[in-house]
Design an enzyme around this catalytic site. Structure first.
Site, short mmCIF file in Angstrom:
data_model
loop_
_atom_site.label_atom_id
_atom_site.label_comp_id
_atom_site.label_asym_id
_atom_site.label_seq_id
_atom_site.Cartn_x
_atom_site.Cartn_y
_atom_site.Cartn_z
N CYS A 120 -2.54 9.33 99.03
CA CYS A 120 -2.43 9.56 97.58
C CYS A 120 -3.47 10.53 97.04
O CYS A 120 -3.34 11.03 95.93
CB CYS A 120 -2.50 8.23 96.83
SG CYS A 120 -1.28 7.06 97.41
N HIS A 261 -4.56 8.67 89.45
CA HIS A 261 -3.45 8.40 90.37
C HIS A 261 -2.62 7.26 89.79
O HIS A 261 -3.16 6.26 89.30
CB HIS A 261 -4.01 8.02 91.74
CG HIS A 261 -2.95 7.59 92.70
ND1 HIS A 261 -1.85 8.37 92.96
CD2 HIS A 261 -2.82 6.47 93.45
CE1 HIS A 261 -1.09 7.74 93.83
NE2 HIS A 261 -1.64 6.59 94.14
N ASN A 291 4.60 4.78 92.35
CA ASN A 291 3.59 5.54 93.09
C ASN A 291 4.27 6.59 93.96
O ASN A 291 4.99 6.24 94.89
CB ASN A 291 2.79 4.53 93.94
CG ASN A 291 1.67 5.19 94.72
OD1 ASN A 291 1.56 6.41 94.78
ND2 ASN A 291 0.85 4.36 95.34
#
Ligand code: ACO
Length: 334
Positions: A120, A261, A291
């Site tokens: 990520c 994020h 996500n």
């Protein structure tokens, strides 16, 4: 690793773009696949829906679409770039790199093309790599892409992970800028491999090549220890922001928009509270996409620009955390 603006060659963000697949999978629909509910997912994560790539659509397809948008906005074509970097943990194949497939799909010339694997935090890592090439004079115009098809590596029998992830891609064109223009004010990245097994795909690499057993045990899908990830994510994202900011002359109040994020609303809340950012200065789109790993921060930045949450001359902080564990932050001026 820390980098701060170098006076001789600046790094200019020329344009951004994003591509999200059309198909939406809502919490309601998910609750027909695994034993879960909209209420459980919403209260624990803030996610309401996510995008799912069509059968056969790969990270390189999504990445190429995002790249074409960014290039068009810059008035450029694939032939005008001299390096292509793709951040992904859902590559088309173990090799060759997804960047090579994107290169072909956007009609780029025979320029260097390679992937960055930092989960990520991948887009911030790619930004660091690209800026290093630009500041050293080795590249003049770099296209960076964050692209993921996490739905293809998600265990749709595992309710503890399948509710969290989605598909999408974002892209950015960076250029060398002489004479003081610098969009990348500072960047900080870090990693700690002691946490590697807390968020990973156990099989398919050299440590556990595919066998009937690995397939039967569903080891080719993402596995995660959610609680441990949560704790380290909050600490390291806050720390990354502070370290990146310390390399500039700015105060937290000078940052117009925090773009964390987008893994989970509770992580976003905890990070923004710890850093003293009110929610109106924190960008959130996790409810729409879940996500999307390396694509998350660039998709959010592109949306924030389009929505007028960021205007020319504003300063934003991209902050990320992911498998590895890896983390990073970039302070940018748009
Ligand atoms: N629906 C309903 N119940 C569920 C679901 C679901 N989708 N998933 C788990 N449960 C159940 C569990 O089985 C457990 O039941 P039990 O008490 O009967 O055993 C109960 O809910 C609680 O499970 P926990 O795992 O303890 O739930 P927790 O409160 O920790 O929330 C979550 C889980 C949302 C994953 C949380 O740990 C989290 O947010 N972690 C961060 C992980 C993350 O976002 N990772 C993304 C990748 S890393 C990154 O990008 C930052």
């Amino acid at each position: 690793m820390e980098t701060a603006a170098c006076k001789s060659v600046g790094v200019k963000i020329v344009s951004t773009g994003r591509y999200l697949p059309e198909k939406i999978l809502t919490n309601e629909e998910l609750s027909k696949i695994v034993e879960t509910s909209d209420e459980w997912i919403t209260t624990r994560t803030g996610i309401k829906e996510r995008r799912i790539a069509a059968k056969g659509a790969l990270s390189s397809d999504l990445g190429a679409e995002a790249a074409k948008i960014a290039l068009t906005r810059a008035g450029l074509s694939g032939a005008d770039i001299d390096m292509l970097i793709c951040a992904t943990i859902t590559p088309d194949k173990i090799f060759p790199s997804t960047a090579c497939y994107i290169q072909q799909k956007i009609g780029a010339a025979e320029v260097p093309a390679f992937d960055v694997s930092a989960a990520c935090s991948g887009f911030i890592y790619a930004l660091g790599v690209a800026s290093g090439f630009i500041r050293s004079g080795a590249a003049k115009r770099v296209l960076i892409v964050g692209a993921e098809v996490l739905s293809k590596f998600t265990d749709w029998h595992d309710r503890s992970t399948c509710v969290l992830f989605g598909d999408g891609a974002g892209a950015m064109v960076l250029e060398a800028a002489e004479g003081g223009t610098d969009s990348l004010l500072s960047l900080f990245i870090g990693a700690d491999g002691q946490y590697a097994e807390l968020l990973h795909i156990p099989a398919g690499g050299a440590s556990a090549p595919a066998t009937e057993e690995t397939v039967k045990n569903r080891l080719h899908f993402m596995k995660m220890s959610g609680k441990e990830v949560f704790k380290v994510a909050v600490t390291k994202m806050a720390e990354a922001f502070e370290k990146a900011l310390a390399k500039t002359n700015l105060k937290p109040s000078d940052i117009n928009l925090l773009i964390p994020h987008q893994a989970n609303m509770r992580i976003i809340d905890a990070v923004s509270r710890r850093l003293g950012f009110p929610m109106e200065k924190t960008y959130v789109n996790v409810h729409k996409y879940g996500n999307i790993s390396a694509a998350t921060t660039i998709v959010a930045l592109d949306e924030a620009l389009e929505e007028g949450r960021l205007n020319k001359g504003d300063t934003a902080a991209l902050v990320a955390f992911g498998g590895g564990f890896t983390w990073g932050a970039a302070i940018i001026r748009v």
